[in-house]
Design a protein around this motif. Sequence first.
Motif, PDB file in Angstrom:
ATOM      1  N   UNK A 192       0.840  -1.206   0.000  1.00 20.81           N
ATOM      2  CA  UNK A 192       0.000   0.000   0.000  1.00 20.81           C
ATOM      3  C   UNK A 192       0.877   1.258   0.000  1.00 20.81           C
ATOM      4  N   UNK A 193       1.888   1.280   0.853  1.00 24.97           N
ATOM      5  CA  UNK A 193       2.724   2.488   0.978  1.00 24.97           C
ATOM      6  C   UNK A 193       3.456   2.803  -0.324  1.00 24.97           C
ATOM      7  N   UNK A 194       3.774   1.790  -1.088  1.00 20.96           N
ATOM      8  CA  UNK A 194       4.495   2.010  -2.344  1.00 20.96           C
ATOM      9  C   UNK A 194       3.541   2.151  -3.527  1.00 20.96           C
ATOM     10  N   UNK A 195       2.262   2.286  -3.235  1.00 20.82           N
ATOM     11  CA  UNK A 195       1.269   2.460  -4.297  1.00 20.82           C
ATOM     12  C   UNK A 195       1.200   1.301  -5.272  1.00 20.82           C
ATOM     13  N   UNK A 196       1.621   0.124  -4.808  1.00 17.24           N
ATOM     14  CA  UNK A 196       1.517  -1.061  -5.669  1.00 17.24           C
ATOM     15  C   UNK A 196       0.055  -1.514  -5.675  1.00 17.24           C
ATOM     16  N   UNK A 197      -0.608  -1.349  -4.520  1.00 17.13           N
ATOM     17  CA  UNK A 197      -2.077  -1.496  -4.462  1.00 17.13           C
ATOM     18  C   UNK A 197      -2.629  -0.077  -4.422  1.00 17.13           C
ATOM     19  N   UNK A 198      -3.312   0.328  -5.457  1.00 23.65           N
ATOM     20  CA  UNK A 198      -3.682   1.731  -5.604  1.00 23.65           C
ATOM     21  C   UNK A 198      -5.154   2.021  -5.329  1.00 23.65           C
ATOM     22  N   UNK A 199      -5.940   0.981  -5.084  1.00 15.47           N
ATOM     23  CA  UNK A 199      -7.382   1.223  -4.933  1.00 15.47           C
ATOM     24  C   UNK A 199      -7.639   2.206  -3.791  1.00 15.47           C
ATOM     25  N   UNK A 200      -8.666   3.034  -3.933  1.00 13.50           N
ATOM     26  CA  UNK A 200      -8.903   4.037  -2.879  1.00 13.50           C
ATOM     27  C   UNK A 200      -9.717   3.466  -1.720  1.00 13.50           C
ATOM     28  N   UNK A 201     -10.590   2.479  -1.995  1.00 10.39           N
ATOM     29  CA  UNK A 201     -11.406   1.943  -0.905  1.00 10.39           C
ATOM     30  C   UNK A 201     -10.707   0.739  -0.278  1.00 10.39           C
ATOM     31  N   UNK A 202      -9.932   1.002   0.736  1.00  5.75           N
ATOM     32  CA  UNK A 202      -9.176  -0.080   1.384  1.00  5.75           C
ATOM     33  C   UNK A 202      -8.860   0.323   2.815  1.00  5.75           C
ATOM     34  N   UNK A 203      -8.592  -0.675   3.645  1.00  3.45           N
ATOM     35  CA  UNK A 203      -8.241  -0.394   5.038  1.00  3.45           C
ATOM     36  C   UNK A 203      -8.775  -1.491   5.931  1.00  3.45           C
ATOM     37  N   UNK A 204      -8.712  -1.244   7.235  1.00  3.31           N
ATOM     38  CA  UNK A 204      -9.254  -2.232   8.170  1.00  3.31           C
ATOM     39  C   UNK A 204     -10.267  -1.536   9.068  1.00  3.31           C
ATOM     40  N   UNK A 205     -11.228  -2.307   9.516  1.00  3.81           N
ATOM     41  CA  UNK A 205     -12.298  -1.761  10.346  1.00  3.81           C
ATOM     42  C   UNK A 205     -11.887  -1.797  11.811  1.00  3.81           C
ATOM     43  N   UNK A 206     -12.328  -0.803  12.538  1.00  2.00           N
ATOM     44  CA  UNK A 206     -12.094  -0.773  13.981  1.00  2.00           C
ATOM     45  C   UNK A 206     -12.651  -2.064  14.607  1.00  2.00           C
ATOM     46  N   UNK A 207     -11.836  -2.780  15.353  1.00  2.48           N
ATOM     47  CA  UNK A 207     -12.323  -3.991  16.024  1.00  2.48           C
ATOM     48  C   UNK A 207     -12.258  -5.244  15.175  1.00  2.48           C
TER      49      UNK A 207
END
Length: 217
Positions: A192-207
């Motif tokens: 993610x940090x190197x923009x190899x995965x570029x999709x905008x909707x990404x991340x982890x949910x609280x909990x």
Amino acid sequence: MSLKVPDLGMLETMREEYAQHLANCQALIDTIPEQHRMQRRNAGFHADASVVAALGNSLGHDNIKLLEIGVWKAATLTYFLKKTGPASTAVGLDVFQFENQLLEAKFVIARQDLVARAELLVGPSHSIPKPIFDAGQSFDIVHIDGSHTFMDACRDILIYYHFLKPGGWMVIDDYKDDKHSPEVRTAVDTLVDRNIIRESNKGSLEGWTNYLIQKAS
Ligand SMILES: C[S@@+](CC[C@H](N)C(=O)[O-])C[C@H]1O[C@@H](n2cnc3c(N)ncnc32)[C@H](O)[C@@H]1O
């Protein structure tokens, strides 16, 4: 940019249900005669894997397709099939390295009448099986839950992202398990940090411990 997922209430409900599903799978496996049992007794791992079925359900069509890398004894795969309706299908790839692991996975699938909708492929994930090549970019959900080492996780994410449909979801297990699987987080963050995965909707949910990426439509 923050992660947007369809219906948080549904995610929570299904996480609670998954715990019961896991107990049901455990009860099925416990009926297998001792000589055909796997040494490691657990039917599965944790209920956060329920997000695989919840995101599948949220897509709003009938024939939802799952590709799961790392099947164990098919608890998540069968939960997905039971929750996403009779037209959904699943392909699971695993080395099935332990004695009787494949037998237990097949048993869990068969005892829930899901054989016709589940295909198990045996082999290491770095070797892409022909049926996955043939399926092409057709999977609605890809669950990355095989080897949790840095390089294996990077490789599985990069390879199997190509088989995800536009609009579909990749679920990466154990992103937030720093105790048992610290390399998964490093792998995801590196990509993610190197923009190899570029999709905008990404991340982890609280909990929640998984990392989610939605492929742009
Ligand atoms: C944590 S378990 C999967 C759990 C399963 N997804 C579930 O929710 O119940 C990890 C699985 O990955 C498999 N595995 C490990 N390394 C692998 C590799 N290089 N290729 C394919 N499968 C692998 C193991 O055999 C094991 O069954």
